[in-house]
Write an enzyme that holds these catalytic residues in place. Structure first.
Site, PDB file in Angstrom:
ATOM      1  N   GLN A 167      19.576  70.361  84.333  1.00  0.00           N
ATOM      2  CA  GLN A 167      18.343  70.358  83.546  1.00  0.00           C
ATOM      3  C   GLN A 167      18.497  69.723  82.172  1.00  0.00           C
ATOM      4  OE1 GLN A 167      15.350  71.089  84.616  1.00  0.00           O
ATOM      5  NE2 GLN A 167      16.013  71.848  86.603  1.00  0.00           N
TER       6      GLN A 167
ATOM      7  N   CYS B 267      14.684  79.617  92.125  1.00  0.00           N
ATOM      8  CA  CYS B 267      16.115  79.809  92.434  1.00  0.00           C
ATOM      9  C   CYS B 267      16.828  80.459  91.251  1.00  0.00           C
ATOM     10  CB  CYS B 267      16.798  78.507  92.816  1.00  0.00           C
ATOM     11  SG  CYS B 267      16.223  77.822  94.348  1.00  0.00           S
TER      12      CYS B 267
ATOM     13  N   LYS C   2      17.029  64.354  89.009  1.00  0.00           N
ATOM     14  CA  LYS C   2      16.454  65.004  87.823  1.00  0.00           C
ATOM     15  C   LYS C   2      16.248  63.996  86.695  1.00  0.00           C
ATOM     16  CE  LYS C   2      17.192  69.330  89.361  1.00  0.00           C
ATOM     17  NZ  LYS C   2      16.165  70.298  89.711  1.00  0.00           N
TER      18      LYS C   2
ATOM     19  N   HIS D 253      20.902  79.177  87.771  1.00  0.00           N
ATOM     20  CA  HIS D 253      20.284  78.792  89.043  1.00  0.00           C
ATOM     21  C   HIS D 253      21.202  79.332  90.140  1.00  0.00           C
ATOM     22  CE1 HIS D 253      19.341  75.992  92.375  1.00  0.00           C
ATOM     23  NE2 HIS D 253      18.202  75.769  91.781  1.00  0.00           N
TER      24      HIS D 253
ATOM     25  N   ASP E 107      26.686  73.273  83.954  1.00  0.00           N
ATOM     26  CA  ASP E 107      25.688  72.794  84.908  1.00  0.00           C
ATOM     27  C   ASP E 107      24.639  72.019  84.112  1.00  0.00           C
ATOM     28  OD1 ASP E 107      23.399  74.517  87.221  1.00  0.00           O
ATOM     29  OD2 ASP E 107      23.418  72.473  86.412  1.00  0.00           O
TER      30      ASP E 107
END
Ligand code: 7TS
Length: 404
Positions: free
Chosen positions: A201, A362, A224, A121, A198
């Site tokens: 997600q 993104c 999220k 991203h 990261d």
């Protein structure tokens, strides 16, 4: 396993109509929906506990502080961090990544190498490009293949004694690919590099164990995982957080201020300047409690069923191409209809009450790899149903008929 109709009763928004149709919410990779339990705790905070936290001598301030710090402990337990002071409250994944990138400005030198992946991203690309501009470090990229997976043989070739940082996402937001982070962390540590994962997600779908992963930094956003927007977290190993300088100066993050010199607060407050999103932090803890009450194993099993069903149904549609065909992915399906722009498909689906994300998500390097302007991305959560997927398929067929 849970009863999805009972779960859906927890989410008021799922009863909404959009353009006269029942809402079918398939944009969960952008932001998840919010259960009543989380909404209630935000209202409860502002109704009964609203006060500024830390250092207050009055009861309200102490109560608000206790609730906020209890949330920090919930996050620590959820990610299995060794210490609660390894959990830094931020405004979300982007803030968390920038905090770490800023910190390494004083730790990197010209010629050092940072490895990211082609699946990132923009929030996990741009801060590192800015860091390279500041320090003269060099950015290297792990390539991807047609299935939307990282080419790990190339990762191994990129590693060297000059590799200082390896930063990749756990799961691709655009394609759903689950990356082999255990292997990446192991190989990066063999050359002495620090690793940031990261988790924006992954945290809606799995429960990462940061000690088992031995990861140096792990970042996530509350919105999220059924929490509010504007709050997230940075997990950092104590040894690393002690090395990094503060990100922002101000109240909370100091020990003593004189015009000659200022000394900084201990962890975690060193990185928490100013008045935080108190209600958001408390509600982040509530969201974690809620997701754990549903059960991450149940969530993973059910969402995998949705992914398989959606993939099977979508591939019935002639001229539909799916991007991101790894066998190891979460409940995200990115696709296009032949010779039809994703925005046009998304616009028609919206008229039918179906919310999907269209565009580059993104993740423009991924779209460049596939030579496409973007995709239509349907992302499913544990409160979605197979009937909703059938509605999506009928909507796509309508869009195809109207736009072909
Ligand atoms: C992998 C990944 N990293 C970082 C971010 C940034 O998170 P934030 O700071 O909470 O905004 C996102 C947000 N992804 C998306 C936001 O909207 N559509 C998306 O796919 C993401 O998916």
């Amino acid at each position: 396993m849970f009863n999805v109709e009972d779960i859906r009763k927890d989410f008021p928004i799922l009863s909404r109509k959009v353009n006269g149709k029942s809402l079918v919410y398939f944009d969960n990779a952008a932001t998840s929906q919010t259960p009543q339990q989380v909404i209630d705790d935000i209202v409860d905070y502002y109704s009964n506990y609203n006060a500024n936290i830390h250092r207050g001598v009055h009861t309200l301030s102490q109560e608000a502080t206790d609730l906020y710090e209890q949330a920090r402990h919930k996050i620590q337990a959820h990610f299995n961090a060794k210490f609660s002071h390894e959990i830094i409250f931020t405004s979300g994944t982007t803030h968390s990544i920038n905090l770490v990138a800023n910190g390494f400005s004083s730790l990197l030198k010209k010629g050092d190498e940072i490895i990211v992946s082609a699946l990132e991203h923009h929030s996990n690309i741009v801060p590192w490009q800015m860091l390279c501009e500041r320090t003269g470090a060099i950015l290297k990229v792990i390539p991807m293949n047609q299935d939307g997976e990282l080419v790990i043989s190339e990762f191994n070739k990129l590693l060297s004694k000059n590799t200082k940082l390896v930063f990749v996402n756990h799961i691709s937001n655009a394609l759903g690919t689950i990356n082999p982070i255990e292997y990446i962390i192991k190989k990066a540590h063999e050359v002495g590099a620090a690793v940031l994962i990261d988790g924006a997600q992954s945290t809606p779908h799995i429960k990462p164990d940061v000690q088992k992963l031995d990861v140096d930094f792990y970042v996530a956003s509350a919105h999220k995982m059924c929490g509010p927007t504007g709050v997230g977290m940075l997990y950092g190993k104590e040894e690393w957080l002690k090395k990094l300088p503060p990100y922002q100066g101000g109240g909370e993050m100091i020990s003593e201020v004189t015009f000659e010199k200022t000394t900084y607060a201990d962890l975690p407050h060193k990185f928490e300047a100013g008045t935080p999103n108190i209600a958001g932090g408390i509600a982040f803890g509530t969201a974690i409690d809620y997701m754990n009450s549903v059960g991450f194993e149940n969530i993973a099993e059910y969402e995998h069923e949705l992914l398989e069903y959606a993939t099977e149904r979508l591939l019935e549609i002639e001229g539909l191409k799916i991007y991101g065909t790894s066998k190891n992915k979460t409940s995200v399906v990115s696709f296009n209809l032949e010779n039809i722009h994703p925005y046009d498909v998304g616009t028609i689906l919206d008229k039918l009450g179906i919310a999907v994300r269209t565009g580059h998500h993104c993740a423009q390097p991924i779209m460049d790899f596939y030579c496409i302007p973007g995709t239509v991305r349907a992302s499913f959560s544990f409160y979605n149903t197979k009937a909703e997927i059938d509605t999506l398929v009928e909507g796509i067929k309508k869009a195809k008929m109207m736009l072909s």
